[in-house]
Structures are given as structure tokens and as C-alpha cells.
Design a protein around this motif. Sequence first.
Motif, PDB file in Angstrom:
ATOM      1  N   THR A  59       4.772   6.074   0.418  1.00 23.02           N
ATOM      2  CA  THR A  59       4.822   7.127  -0.601  1.00 23.02           C
ATOM      3  C   THR A  59       3.537   7.099  -1.412  1.00 23.02           C
ATOM      4  O   THR A  59       2.793   6.115  -1.402  1.00 23.02           O
ATOM      5  CB  THR A  59       6.017   6.945  -1.565  1.00 23.02           C
ATOM      6  OG1 THR A  59       5.885   5.686  -2.233  1.00 23.02           O
ATOM      7  CG2 THR A  59       7.343   7.018  -0.831  1.00 23.02           C
TER       8      THR A  59
ATOM      9  N   VAL B 132      -3.497   6.056   8.897  1.00 27.67           N
ATOM     10  CA  VAL B 132      -2.323   5.983   9.766  1.00 27.67           C
ATOM     11  C   VAL B 132      -2.755   5.428  11.121  1.00 27.67           C
ATOM     12  O   VAL B 132      -3.923   5.511  11.499  1.00 27.67           O
ATOM     13  CB  VAL B 132      -1.644   7.360   9.958  1.00 27.67           C
ATOM     14  CG1 VAL B 132      -1.170   7.930   8.631  1.00 27.67           C
ATOM     15  CG2 VAL B 132      -2.563   8.343  10.658  1.00 27.67           C
TER      16      VAL B 132
ATOM     17  N   ILE C 274      -3.621  13.754  -0.499  1.00 24.99           N
ATOM     18  CA  ILE C 274      -3.415  12.780   0.571  1.00 24.99           C
ATOM     19  C   ILE C 274      -4.772  12.327   1.096  1.00 24.99           C
ATOM     20  O   ILE C 274      -5.618  13.146   1.440  1.00 24.99           O
ATOM     21  CB  ILE C 274      -2.587  13.394   1.722  1.00 24.99           C
ATOM     22  CG1 ILE C 274      -1.190  13.773   1.224  1.00 24.99           C
ATOM     23  CG2 ILE C 274      -2.495  12.427   2.892  1.00 24.99           C
ATOM     24  CD1 ILE C 274      -0.381  14.590   2.228  1.00 24.99           C
TER      25      ILE C 274
ATOM     26  N   TRP D   8       4.316  12.555  -2.505  1.00 20.01           N
ATOM     27  CA  TRP D   8       4.505  12.702  -1.068  1.00 20.01           C
ATOM     28  C   TRP D   8       5.120  11.443  -0.469  1.00 20.01           C
ATOM     29  O   TRP D   8       5.063  10.363  -1.042  1.00 20.01           O
ATOM     30  CB  TRP D   8       3.193  13.068  -0.376  1.00 20.01           C
ATOM     31  CG  TRP D   8       2.029  12.166  -0.679  1.00 20.01           C
ATOM     32  CD1 TRP D   8       1.028  12.412  -1.563  1.00 20.01           C
ATOM     33  CD2 TRP D   8       1.751  10.891  -0.100  1.00 20.01           C
ATOM     34  NE1 TRP D   8       0.144  11.367  -1.582  1.00 20.01           N
ATOM     35  CE2 TRP D   8       0.566  10.424  -0.684  1.00 20.01           C
ATOM     36  CE3 TRP D   8       2.375  10.097   0.841  1.00 20.01           C
ATOM     37  CZ2 TRP D   8      -0.007   9.194  -0.358  1.00 20.01           C
ATOM     38  CZ3 TRP D   8       1.823   8.866   1.171  1.00 20.01           C
ATOM     39  CH2 TRP D   8       0.649   8.437   0.582  1.00 20.01           C
TER      40      TRP D   8
ATOM     41  N   GLU E 254      -4.941   9.084   3.403  1.00 15.00           N
ATOM     42  CA  GLU E 254      -4.205   7.920   3.884  1.00 15.00           C
ATOM     43  C   GLU E 254      -4.585   7.521   5.291  1.00 15.00           C
ATOM     44  O   GLU E 254      -4.871   8.367   6.137  1.00 15.00           O
ATOM     45  CB  GLU E 254      -2.693   8.218   3.854  1.00 15.00           C
ATOM     46  CG  GLU E 254      -2.119   8.252   2.470  1.00 15.00           C
ATOM     47  CD  GLU E 254      -2.205   6.913   1.761  1.00 15.00           C
ATOM     48  OE1 GLU E 254      -1.763   5.888   2.321  1.00 15.00           O
ATOM     49  OE2 GLU E 254      -2.731   6.895   0.641  1.00 15.00           O
TER      50      GLU E 254
ATOM     51  N   GLU F  63       7.325   8.301   9.674  1.00 16.39           N
ATOM     52  CA  GLU F  63       6.730   7.771  10.906  1.00 16.39           C
ATOM     53  C   GLU F  63       7.642   8.029  12.100  1.00 16.39           C
ATOM     54  O   GLU F  63       8.855   7.853  11.998  1.00 16.39           O
ATOM     55  CB  GLU F  63       6.531   6.265  10.765  1.00 16.39           C
ATOM     56  CG  GLU F  63       5.785   5.862   9.515  1.00 16.39           C
ATOM     57  CD  GLU F  63       5.902   4.397   9.175  1.00 16.39           C
ATOM     58  OE1 GLU F  63       4.954   3.863   8.590  1.00 16.39           O
ATOM     59  OE2 GLU F  63       6.948   3.767   9.498  1.00 16.39           O
TER      60      GLU F  63
ATOM     61  N   CYS G 289       2.251   4.361   8.789  1.00 14.30           N
ATOM     62  CA  CYS G 289       1.490   4.821   7.625  1.00 14.30           C
ATOM     63  C   CYS G 289       1.118   3.603   6.786  1.00 14.30           C
ATOM     64  O   CYS G 289       1.913   2.673   6.650  1.00 14.30           O
ATOM     65  CB  CYS G 289       2.350   5.742   6.757  1.00 14.30           C
ATOM     66  SG  CYS G 289       3.000   7.182   7.613  1.00 14.30           S
TER      67      CYS G 289
ATOM     68  N   VAL H 289       3.042  11.377  12.554  1.00 14.21           N
ATOM     69  CA  VAL H 289       3.496  11.208  11.178  1.00 14.21           C
ATOM     70  C   VAL H 289       3.650  12.577  10.553  1.00 14.21           C
ATOM     71  O   VAL H 289       2.988  13.544  10.959  1.00 14.21           O
ATOM     72  CB  VAL H 289       2.517  10.348  10.334  1.00 14.21           C
ATOM     73  CG1 VAL H 289       2.430   8.928  10.877  1.00 14.21           C
ATOM     74  CG2 VAL H 289       1.146  10.974  10.238  1.00 14.21           C
TER      75      VAL H 289
ATOM     76  N   PHE I   5       3.702  14.075   6.611  1.00 14.33           N
ATOM     77  CA  PHE I   5       3.635  13.913   5.166  1.00 14.33           C
ATOM     78  C   PHE I   5       4.444  15.049   4.548  1.00 14.33           C
ATOM     79  O   PHE I   5       4.169  16.222   4.810  1.00 14.33           O
ATOM     80  CB  PHE I   5       2.191  13.974   4.668  1.00 14.33           C
ATOM     81  CG  PHE I   5       1.394  12.747   4.995  1.00 14.33           C
ATOM     82  CD1 PHE I   5       1.329  11.693   4.103  1.00 14.33           C
ATOM     83  CD2 PHE I   5       0.721  12.644   6.197  1.00 14.33           C
ATOM     84  CE1 PHE I   5       0.586  10.558   4.398  1.00 14.33           C
ATOM     85  CE2 PHE I   5      -0.019  11.521   6.510  1.00 14.33           C
ATOM     86  CZ  PHE I   5      -0.083  10.471   5.606  1.00 14.33           C
TER      87      PHE I   5
ATOM     88  N   CYS J 264       5.391   9.589   3.545  1.00 16.24           N
ATOM     89  CA  CYS J 264       4.881   9.610   4.917  1.00 16.24           C
ATOM     90  C   CYS J 264       6.003   9.142   5.838  1.00 16.24           C
ATOM     91  O   CYS J 264       6.498   8.017   5.719  1.00 16.24           O
ATOM     92  CB  CYS J 264       3.662   8.703   5.042  1.00 16.24           C
ATOM     93  SG  CYS J 264       2.906   8.791   6.686  1.00 16.24           S
TER      94      CYS J 264
END
Length: 85
Positions: free
Chosen positions: A50, A59, A55, A36, A57, A40, A46, A67, A69, A38
Motif C-alpha cells: 500500500t 515490482v 505511484i 493505493w 513502485e 499481485e 510488489c 500487478v 494498482f 498493489c
Amino acid sequence: GDTTTYLVEVRNLGPSEGTATTVTDNFPSACTVTTWACLEFNGATCANATGSGDIAESVTLPVGGYVVFEALCSIDPLATGTLVN
């Protein structure tokens, strides 16, 4: 096997900034490899641009920021049925 792309969009409509907001998405087990990126927008950031796998993550989302993904899933060639995320 085939591939499919998932888009996961997270927006902050306000009224406050979202700092250290965690985004999670677990992909179907039929996805043998998932990578994936990300993306913005409007000042959002993010923690990682990557990654691979599910996921999970952090942010930062200012009001009006978002964002996306973009995840690429390689599908197990032996998988049957409907692929649902």
C-alpha cells in the motif's frame, strides 16, 4: 468532494522475467488525497502493498505475472472540467 478509483494494470507477456521493474503513474492535481494498494497475481510481487500519492513502485513480474494498482482519489471540491489520468 467526490472520489474516483483508478486501476493501473501491468502485465509481463514474456519472454523474460521483469525484475525490479518500476511502475509510475502521476495522478491529476485535482486529486487532493490518493491512496493505493498493489494487488499481485501469478507470482508477481510488489515492493509495497500500500501507499499514498503518486505511484513510483518497484515490482517483479515473472512471465505471465501481473500487478494491479487500485488507487482511490479524493477530488478537490473546487475542481472543474474533466479529470484525466
